[in-house]
Motif scaffolding. Structure first.
Motif, PDB file in Angstrom:
ATOM      1  N   ASN A   1       0.845  -1.194   0.000  1.00  0.00           N
ATOM      2  CA  ASN A   1       0.000   0.000   0.000  1.00  0.00           C
ATOM      3  C   ASN A   1       0.878   1.241   0.000  1.00  0.00           C
ATOM      4  O   ASN A   1       1.084   1.899   1.016  1.00  0.00           O
ATOM      5  CB  ASN A   1      -0.919  -0.016   1.230  1.00  0.00           C
ATOM      6  CG  ASN A   1      -2.009   1.030   1.136  1.00  0.00           C
ATOM      7  OD1 ASN A   1      -2.376   1.452   0.035  1.00  0.00           O
ATOM      8  ND2 ASN A   1      -2.533   1.460   2.281  1.00  0.00           N
TER       9      ASN A   1
ATOM     10  N   SER B   1      -1.972   6.415  -2.232  1.00  0.00           N
ATOM     11  CA  SER B   1      -3.230   6.853  -1.615  1.00  0.00           C
ATOM     12  C   SER B   1      -4.300   7.014  -2.678  1.00  0.00           C
ATOM     13  O   SER B   1      -4.006   7.324  -3.840  1.00  0.00           O
ATOM     14  CB  SER B   1      -3.034   8.183  -0.894  1.00  0.00           C
ATOM     15  OG  SER B   1      -2.080   8.058   0.138  1.00  0.00           O
TER      16      SER B   1
ATOM     17  N   ASP C   1      -7.142   4.406  -7.134  1.00  0.00           N
ATOM     18  CA  ASP C   1      -6.020   3.967  -6.309  1.00  0.00           C
ATOM     19  C   ASP C   1      -5.141   3.065  -7.169  1.00  0.00           C
ATOM     20  O   ASP C   1      -5.626   2.094  -7.767  1.00  0.00           O
ATOM     21  CB  ASP C   1      -6.516   3.203  -5.086  1.00  0.00           C
ATOM     22  CG  ASP C   1      -5.420   3.075  -4.030  1.00  0.00           C
ATOM     23  OD1 ASP C   1      -4.233   2.919  -4.429  1.00  0.00           O
ATOM     24  OD2 ASP C   1      -5.731   3.115  -2.831  1.00  0.00           O
TER      25      ASP C   1
ATOM     26  N   ASP D   1      -2.863   1.053  -6.287  1.00  0.00           N
ATOM     27  CA  ASP D   1      -2.648  -0.251  -5.686  1.00  0.00           C
ATOM     28  C   ASP D   1      -3.785  -1.189  -6.078  1.00  0.00           C
ATOM     29  O   ASP D   1      -4.812  -0.771  -6.637  1.00  0.00           O
ATOM     30  CB  ASP D   1      -2.565  -0.132  -4.167  1.00  0.00           C
ATOM     31  CG  ASP D   1      -1.374   0.724  -3.736  1.00  0.00           C
ATOM     32  OD1 ASP D   1      -0.317   0.611  -4.415  1.00  0.00           O
ATOM     33  OD2 ASP D   1      -1.480   1.480  -2.772  1.00  0.00           O
TER      34      ASP D   1
ATOM     35  N   ASN E   1      -5.310  -3.427  -1.043  1.00  0.00           N
ATOM     36  CA  ASN E   1      -4.697  -2.104  -0.947  1.00  0.00           C
ATOM     37  C   ASN E   1      -5.411  -1.064  -1.791  1.00  0.00           C
ATOM     38  O   ASN E   1      -5.055   0.108  -1.771  1.00  0.00           O
ATOM     39  CB  ASN E   1      -3.225  -2.170  -1.361  1.00  0.00           C
ATOM     40  CG  ASN E   1      -2.388  -2.995  -0.404  1.00  0.00           C
ATOM     41  OD1 ASN E   1      -2.629  -2.972   0.804  1.00  0.00           O
ATOM     42  ND2 ASN E   1      -1.419  -3.718  -0.935  1.00  0.00           N
ATOM     43  N   SER E   2      -6.445  -1.481  -2.532  1.00  0.00           N
ATOM     44  CA  SER E   2      -7.209  -0.519  -3.322  1.00  0.00           C
ATOM     45  C   SER E   2      -8.349   0.052  -2.452  1.00  0.00           C
ATOM     46  O   SER E   2      -8.488  -0.286  -1.276  1.00  0.00           O
ATOM     47  CB  SER E   2      -7.769  -1.206  -4.565  1.00  0.00           C
ATOM     48  OG  SER E   2      -8.662  -2.238  -4.187  1.00  0.00           O
TER      49      SER E   2
ATOM     50  N   ASP F   1      -8.764   3.181   1.512  1.00  0.00           N
ATOM     51  CA  ASP F   1      -8.356   1.870   0.996  1.00  0.00           C
ATOM     52  C   ASP F   1      -8.222   0.892   2.154  1.00  0.00           C
ATOM     53  O   ASP F   1      -8.432   1.239   3.318  1.00  0.00           O
ATOM     54  CB  ASP F   1      -7.060   1.971   0.186  1.00  0.00           C
ATOM     55  CG  ASP F   1      -5.879   2.461   1.014  1.00  0.00           C
ATOM     56  OD1 ASP F   1      -5.893   2.301   2.245  1.00  0.00           O
ATOM     57  OD2 ASP F   1      -4.900   2.966   0.403  1.00  0.00           O
TER      58      ASP F   1
ATOM     59  N   GLY G   1      -5.452  -0.820   3.045  1.00  0.00           N
ATOM     60  CA  GLY G   1      -4.089  -1.070   3.457  1.00  0.00           C
ATOM     61  C   GLY G   1      -3.912  -0.992   4.953  1.00  0.00           C
ATOM     62  O   GLY G   1      -4.819  -0.629   5.701  1.00  0.00           O
TER      63      GLY G   1
END
Length: 751
Positions: free
Chosen positions: A121, A124, A153, A155, A159-160, A200, A202
């Protein structure tokens, strides 16, 4: 799966050249963010030792040519070559796999390695617009939805973006599924502002924010309604997206702008692939030059193909232009091998241009080509070849030492050291005849030299074997026979055999005064040790008491009367015959002889230049008496033999007592006759009678001179022309040298 090479090949003589090994190694970016970070021990995973990696020249090869990792040969560790960014390498793909090959040489082998790069992650969420304004009628029903562009995002996975929130919270609006807490009242509050927050998943979570401003408009109690909940459209990937029209979306804009009420509909745009990417060919390994003794099935090149298109547009096929010596075969997935299929010959083709064509299945198909230039290196597979099957060289006798007589030449179809030819004399085998040691050959250029003077009379020709050898390993060689012929020089004067010149006084011939012109007196017999025209002899009368009385046949050496004898001619005649060869310059010898002109053979008398003393007369009388008795005995024996042979060979004899030379001489005499010294045989009539006491009788002397022993025992040396030989049978041993020379004795016989 991972397999060691031995599990594929075992103890088989032939083995496929490639072993495929796949290793999934998960790498977290925060742990390998710096260059040199350890990924794993590649040598251990491949079942190899670091020493093997170094010895086999291990290296990493990737399809796209980028090197994300580095192999430490000394330790076998796989380390990061540079900072890894998953979002840059794989974008929004659910998985991020970095494939590459561990390539080993000698023998050629490779392992497939895949590194799975997991996301962290490190990004942002963010909104494309930092501020958004809406104009909403105050009569909007609770639960009305207003579209707001989603946050993004970079990621993936957890992590999204996982959730949205509003800050500060208010009683009028919520995100996505929220409902209004109470109805809007423009008169109470004409504007409402808040932030929409994207969160997200993360650890720790990251957020993104956009500001929302709501303007309350006057009432409008009819909102637009879409005819269907969602719309699906297809566009080609080559279209410019910013000009893509969506009518319903334009309707949204108008509704939002003029009436303030809206409806939400999902629009799915499917981008259709267009065959706009040609196949790509990436070479992983290529071997050139290739030895010409390479066995069929040897891998020359390893390459992979790829196409950025999808579906049929990304399906690739490879083909090699017509070739009899090479072919393509699939190796693994999208890998191909370029291999030999038959034996190579550098001397026939030293270089091959191999064109590989990769084509996709699109319509129309796109193609790309790659050319492999394969050079064929030489192997010492050709022995030197002489430009002649044999050589004949000539040298004149009495040559100067180290004279050049010719050269041999051999060529080798190979190149470099394999084609460098050196020459030498081949050793003589024990079973072979020993050759002359007088010949030498230059090792560099093949020039042949005669090292010492040669004598034609001792050596007329000889043969040696010359060997040509290349500088290959092992060397190849070829042999050729060199025949050296010695040419005769006129370095031998004629040798007079008859009359013998070593006796004193000269031989005396008896000539009756009644003889007519052409009467044969005698024949000068001579030979020459040379050959060819150097041995062609001619006879000339050099001096004579009466030069006009005698003539000498030029070719045969026969001395005859030129004219009849007269009373004026001196009884005792002396002649000198010159024997000359045909060389340049000519060499000669002389033969001295004498002749007595007698009325008949019973009158054997010599002219007296001075009265003899009584002692001389008594001695002469005694000699003559003994001689006459001896001659009478010889005559009786000869007569008896003649009668016996007359009965046996009546057809071969003429009338009268005749003694004649054999007409069937051995080959050596025949050769001399062919040379011109004895053209034909003659018969000589001899009358032996007693004479007066004052007559001098000379007993028949041997006509064969004493020759050196080597002319008898070895059979070498000059061939002797004896002319006509007259032999008394019982007294043939009087011929000097006959007993010491059996070969001559054998040719003397009574006909």
């Amino acid at each position: 799966t991972k397999e060691h090479p031995s599990s594929f090949c075992g103890k088989r003589a032939l083995c496929r050249h490639f072993v495929f090994w796949k290793s999934s190694v998960k790498v977290f970016q925060n742990s390998v963010s710096e260059s040199g970070s350890l990924v794993g021990n590649l040598a251990e995973d491949a079942g190899l030792t670091p020493a093997q990696l170094s010895a086999r020249r291990a290296r990493l090869v990737s399809e796209d040519g980028r090197q994300h990792f580095r192999l430490e040969r000394g330790s076998g560790r796989l380390v990061v070559a540079g900072r890894l960014d998953r979002e840059e390498l794989c974008g929004q793909s659910a998985t991020c796999m970095l494939p590459f090959e561990l390539l080993l040489a000698n023998p050629l082998q490779f392992f497939r390695v895949e590194v799975d790069l997991e996301d962290i992650n490190d990004h942002s969420p963010f909104f494309q617009e930092k501020r958004v304004s809406f104009k909403i009628p105050e009569t909007s029903d609770p639960g009305s939805r207003f579209p707001l562009e989603s946050a993004e995002d970079l990621d993936t996975g957890s992590n999204s973006i996982q959730a949205y929130s509003i800050s500060p919270e208010n009683e009028y609006f919520s995100v996505s599924y929220g409902s209004s807490i109470m109805a809007l009242d423009r008169e109470e509050q004409s504007e409402i502002g808040f932030d929409v927050i994207a969160i997200d998943g993360g650890s720790p979570p990251r957020t993104g924010t956009t500001q929302v401003k709501i303007i309350i408009l006057d009432a409008n109690d009819n909102a637009p309604i879409f005819t269907q909940e969602g719309y699906v459209g297809k566009v080609l990937e080559t279209w410019l997206m910013e000009t893509f029209p969506i009518n319903s979306a334009r309707q949204w804009d108008r509704v939002n702008q003029w009436w303030g009420l809206s409806a939400i509909c999902k629009v799915l745009v499917e981008v259709v692939d267009v065959n706009d990417n040609a196949p790509e060919l990436v070479v992983s390994s290529f071997s050139s030059p290739l030895p010409e003794n390479t066995v069929p099935g040897t891998v020359v090149a390893l390459f992979s193909v790829r196409d950025r298109d999808s579906g049929a547009n990304g399906k690739i096929s490879c083909a090699l232009e017509d070739q009899l010596f090479f072919s393509l075969r699939p190796a693994y997935k999208n890998y191909y091998e370029l291999v030999t299929v038959s034996a190579l010959d550098r001397e026939e083709t030293a270089q091959y241009m191999l064109t590989v064509t990769a084509a996709d299945a699109g319509s129309p198909p796109l193609t790309s080509t790659h050319t492999f230039t394969v050079d064929i290196s030489d192997v010492n597979d050709n022995a030197p070849v002489f430009n002649q099957t044999s050589y004949t060289m000539y040298v004149r006798e009495n040559n100067v030492p180290a004279v050049l007589v010719g050269a041999v030449s051999a060529a080798d179809a190979d190149v470099g050291l394999n084609a460098k030819v050196t020459y030498s004399l081949a050793p003589v085998q024990p079973a072979e005849q020993r050759s002359c040691s007088c010949i030498s050959v230059n090792s560099e250029n093949g020039h042949v030299f005669v090292l010492r003077p040669l004598d034609y009379e001792q050596l007329r020709q000889t043969e040696v074997t010359v060997s040509a050898s290349d500088a290959g390993s092992p060397p190849l060689r070829a042999n050729v026979t060199v025949r050296l012929v010695v040419l005769d020089e006129n370095d031998n004067a004629p040798l007079v055999l008859y009359p013998a010149q070593d006796s004193s006084p000269p031989s005396t011939e008896l000539v009756p005064v009644s003889a007519e012109a052409g009467y044969l007196i005698t024949k000068v017999v001579a030979v020459d040790a040379d050959s060819g025209q150097n041995s062609w002899l001619s006879y000339h009368l050099l001096r004579a008491t009466e030069p006009g009385l005698f003539t000498v046949a030029v070719q045969s050496g026969e001395v005859r009367l030129r004219r009849p004898v007269t009373e004026r001619d001196t009884v005792k005649q002396k002649l000198v015959v010159l024997v000359r060869d045909n060389g340049k310059p000519a060499l000669s010898a002389t033969a001295a002889l004498s002749a007595l002109l007698l009325k008949d053979l019973s009158d054997v008398r010599l002219p007296h230049s001075s009265p003899a003393t009584e002692d001389e007369g008594g001695s002469l009388t005694t000699y003559l008496i003994i001689s006459l008795v001896f001659v009478s005995l010889l005559f009786l024996i000869s007569t008896a033999v003649f009668v016996a042979r007359k009965v046996c060979k009546r057809k071969e004899l003429k009338a009268g007592p005749v003694l004649y030379g054999a007409d069937n001489l051995q080959s050596s005499l025949a050769d001399a006759a062919a040379a011109g010294t004895l053209p034909r045989a003659y018969c000589y009539e001899i009358s032996l009678t007693t004479g007066s006491g004052n007559s001098e009788f000379k007993f028949l002397k041997p006509i064969v001179p004493s020759l050196p022993p080597q002319h008898c025992a070895t059979g070498q040396g000059p061939e002797i022309d004896f002319g006509l030989l007259i032999v008394i049978p019982e007294f043939s041993d009087f011929l000097l040298g006959v007993e010491s020379c059996p070969s001559l004795y054998d040719i003397l016989h009574l006909s």
